[in-house]
Write a protein that holds these residues in place. Structure first.
Motif, PDB file in Angstrom:
ATOM      1  N   MET A 195       4.649  -7.497  -4.414  1.00  0.00           N
ATOM      2  CA  MET A 195       3.594  -6.510  -4.210  1.00  0.00           C
ATOM      3  C   MET A 195       4.031  -5.443  -3.226  1.00  0.00           C
ATOM      4  O   MET A 195       4.168  -5.715  -2.031  1.00  0.00           O
ATOM      5  N   SER A 196       4.269  -4.245  -3.697  1.00  0.00           N
ATOM      6  CA  SER A 196       4.542  -3.132  -2.790  1.00  0.00           C
ATOM      7  C   SER A 196       3.182  -2.559  -2.404  1.00  0.00           C
ATOM      8  O   SER A 196       2.157  -3.131  -2.728  1.00  0.00           O
ATOM      9  N   GLY A 197       3.158  -1.415  -1.770  1.00  0.00           N
ATOM     10  CA  GLY A 197       1.852  -0.779  -1.534  1.00  0.00           C
ATOM     11  C   GLY A 197       1.584   0.276  -2.590  1.00  0.00           C
ATOM     12  O   GLY A 197       0.659   1.058  -2.462  1.00  0.00           O
ATOM     13  N   SER A 201       2.465  -2.204  -8.880  1.00  0.00           N
ATOM     14  CA  SER A 201       2.416  -3.666  -8.755  1.00  0.00           C
ATOM     15  C   SER A 201       1.000  -4.255  -8.780  1.00  0.00           C
ATOM     16  O   SER A 201       0.800  -5.318  -9.383  1.00  0.00           O
ATOM     17  N   HIS A 219       5.046  -9.493  -0.021  1.00  0.00           N
ATOM     18  CA  HIS A 219       5.331  -8.092   0.302  1.00  0.00           C
ATOM     19  C   HIS A 219       6.523  -8.012   1.247  1.00  0.00           C
ATOM     20  O   HIS A 219       6.605  -8.773   2.206  1.00  0.00           O
ATOM     21  N   SER A 221       8.399  -5.843   3.990  1.00  0.00           N
ATOM     22  CA  SER A 221       8.127  -4.739   4.901  1.00  0.00           C
ATOM     23  C   SER A 221       9.411  -4.355   5.623  1.00  0.00           C
ATOM     24  O   SER A 221      10.235  -5.209   5.941  1.00  0.00           O
ATOM     25  N   SER A 230       2.430  -0.183   5.308  1.00  0.00           N
ATOM     26  CA  SER A 230       2.566  -0.731   3.951  1.00  0.00           C
ATOM     27  C   SER A 230       1.977  -2.138   3.889  1.00  0.00           C
ATOM     28  O   SER A 230       1.444  -2.552   2.855  1.00  0.00           O
ATOM     29  N   ALA A 234      -0.843  -3.231   1.242  1.00  0.00           N
ATOM     30  CA  ALA A 234      -0.646  -4.356   0.319  1.00  0.00           C
ATOM     31  C   ALA A 234      -1.748  -5.402   0.529  1.00  0.00           C
ATOM     32  O   ALA A 234      -2.300  -5.946  -0.433  1.00  0.00           O
ATOM     33  N   SER A 348      -3.793   2.469  -3.143  1.00  0.00           N
ATOM     34  CA  SER A 348      -2.367   2.747  -3.365  1.00  0.00           C
ATOM     35  C   SER A 348      -1.996   4.164  -2.947  1.00  0.00           C
ATOM     36  O   SER A 348      -0.855   4.424  -2.575  1.00  0.00           O
ATOM     37  N   ASP A 354       7.125   3.127   2.953  1.00  0.00           N
ATOM     38  CA  ASP A 354       7.644   2.036   2.136  1.00  0.00           C
ATOM     39  C   ASP A 354       9.007   1.617   2.678  1.00  0.00           C
ATOM     40  O   ASP A 354       9.790   2.453   3.108  1.00  0.00           O
TER      41      ASP A 354
END
Ligand code: ATP
Ligand code: MG
Length: 400
Positions: A195-197, A201, A219, A221, A230, A234, A348, A354
């Motif tokens: 899971m990114s931000g 995803s 996630h 980071s 981020s 997330a 998002s 990121d």
């Protein structure tokens, strides 16, 4: 429980693919019922979940208001496995009661005041009812026409009043809310979402929940070299997705130092894919620990340089678990539309830093060679690093 002539508000649910499930059907239905009960816990009253032939009826406590019944209908409309959710009147098996309920149902509706065309559609799951479906259509339709003066249109009505005669009662309802479709969460097993931000995803996670997977989230980071934004994004995305599956777990890997080691290996153009492989190896290690059978990513073919066919092949090579990529054939505009619909787009789109920006070569490799990547990994001792990263997880939970 004797039903008064006026009846009670209830909620009627139409199942999706669950009905195709042959011998396994009962298992799926039970899973779905458990998910529905869990979703309705927040209301604080007991909802009686009754399986009928091909539908589920939710009986609400006596005296429940129409507004509360509407809120229950909205809440279950997020539960995967349902295609239609109808707020219905549940009435005694008596044509007079049915007619009265239909009239009641249309009171105070804007479209009725506008004079929309309508049709009544009756179905009898119990054939012992004194009227045939056609007679019932006519009686109820006639009463609606007398009361509200609406024109009948049997071919393409703007408003449909449905009457479903069941074994113990009759349900009367109008069009209702579209459900999510798909299968009950948990009926396909477990998986771990990378899971990114970003936008993709969360949509990928939603798609796989809807295919019956129960998912948790990982996630990566860039801390200590990026801010924590981020992580918060997330985290907020995970909480927004819980309306579909219920509680999910969310872990963060502090990835900044590992990224620096990748950068230090000097292979600038390969850094992005090398980092993606390390993410996947770490995720696989975590997946084993939580007994998840697959990884899920938001990759979409050709969207960015890391998602070319060659680079996707190089990513699949990094792990043994299957990597599910439900967005692989979608356009960005389609993904954005879905993100908006499921309520993740706003989150998002918040700004963040990121971790991928730490490794953004000017000309990233679009056809990474697996041998070159393995060479970098040998120098990094990537397998050991993945285990260490999996050991360094931090779980983020809601308070209380
Ligand atoms: P997204 O919108 O999901 O961030 P993207 O279009 O930005 O996707 P990439 O950044 O190349 O594409 O990421 C592809 C996939 O890799 C993501 O969908 C996600 O599953 C995974 N991924 C990327 N960055 C991270 C991260 N920081 N933590 C966890 N997973 C990540
Ligand atoms: Mg991204």
């Amino acid at each position: 429980m004797a039903l008064s002539a006026l009846g009670e508000p209830c909620v009627l649910l139409k199942l999706g693919e669950v009905v195709l499930k042959g011998d396994n059907r009962e298992v799926f239905e039970q899973r779905l019922q458990a998910n529905i009960r869990a979703a309705l816990k927040e209301f604080g009253f007991k909802v009686d979940v009754r399986q009928r032939h091909g539908v589920i009826a939710l009986f609400l406590p006596e005296g429940t208001s129409v507004e509360t019944a509407d809120a229950v209908a909205r809440r279950v409309s997020y539960v995967p496995g349902l295609v239609w959710i109808h707020r219905a009147w549940r009435v005694a098996k008596d044509p007079e009661a049915v007619t009265k309920a239909a009239i009641e149902l249309l009171a105070d509706r804007e479209d009725v005041k506008r004079g929309v065309s309508f049709a009544v559609r009756s179905r009898r799951r119990d054939k012992r009812f004194p009227l045939t479906s056609m007679q019932l259509d006519r009686q109820v339709g006639g009463a609606i026409n007398d009361t509200y003066g609406l024109p009948v249109d049997l071919r393409r009505p703007e408003l449909t009043v449905s009457v479903e005669v069941d074994r113990d009662e009759v349900f009367v309802h109008t069009d209702g809310l579209a459900g999510q479709g798909g299968l009950p969460v948990g009926s396909s097993g477990r998986a771990l979402v990378l899971m990114s931000g970003g936008i993709d995803s969360p949509v990928a996670a939603y798609r796989m929940m809807r295919r019956g997977l129960r998912v948790d989230f990982l996630h990566f980071s860039g801390i200590p070299f990026t801010t924590s934004e981020s992580i918060y994004k997330a985290y907020a995305l995970v909480r927004a997705l819980e309306k579909f599956q219920g509680r999910a777990r969310f872990w963060v890997v502090p990835f900044g130092k590992a990224q620096q080691s990748i950068k230090a290996s000097g292979q600038d153009r390969l850094a992005v894919i090398a980092q993606r492989r390390l993410m996947l190896k770490t995720a696989e290690e975590v997946a084993h620990r939580i007994r998840a059978g697959a990884l899920i990513t938001g990759d979409s073919l050709g969207q960015v340089s890391s998602q070319t066919l060659q680079n996707i092949t190089a990513q699949d090579d990094a792990v043994d678990l299957p990597i599910l990529r439900p967005l692989i054939g979608l356009d960005k505009s389609e993904i954005i539309a879905e993100a908006r619909r499921i309520g993740t787009l706003e989150i998002s789109e918040l700004p963040d830093e990121d971790c991928c920006t730490l490794l953004a070569p000017r000309r990233p490799e679009t056809a990474a060679k697996i041998d070159d990547l393995k060479l970098i990994e040998r120098r990094l001792d990537a397998e050991e690093l993945a285990v260490q990263l999996a050991d360094s997880l931090q779980e983020y939970k809601p308070e209380g």
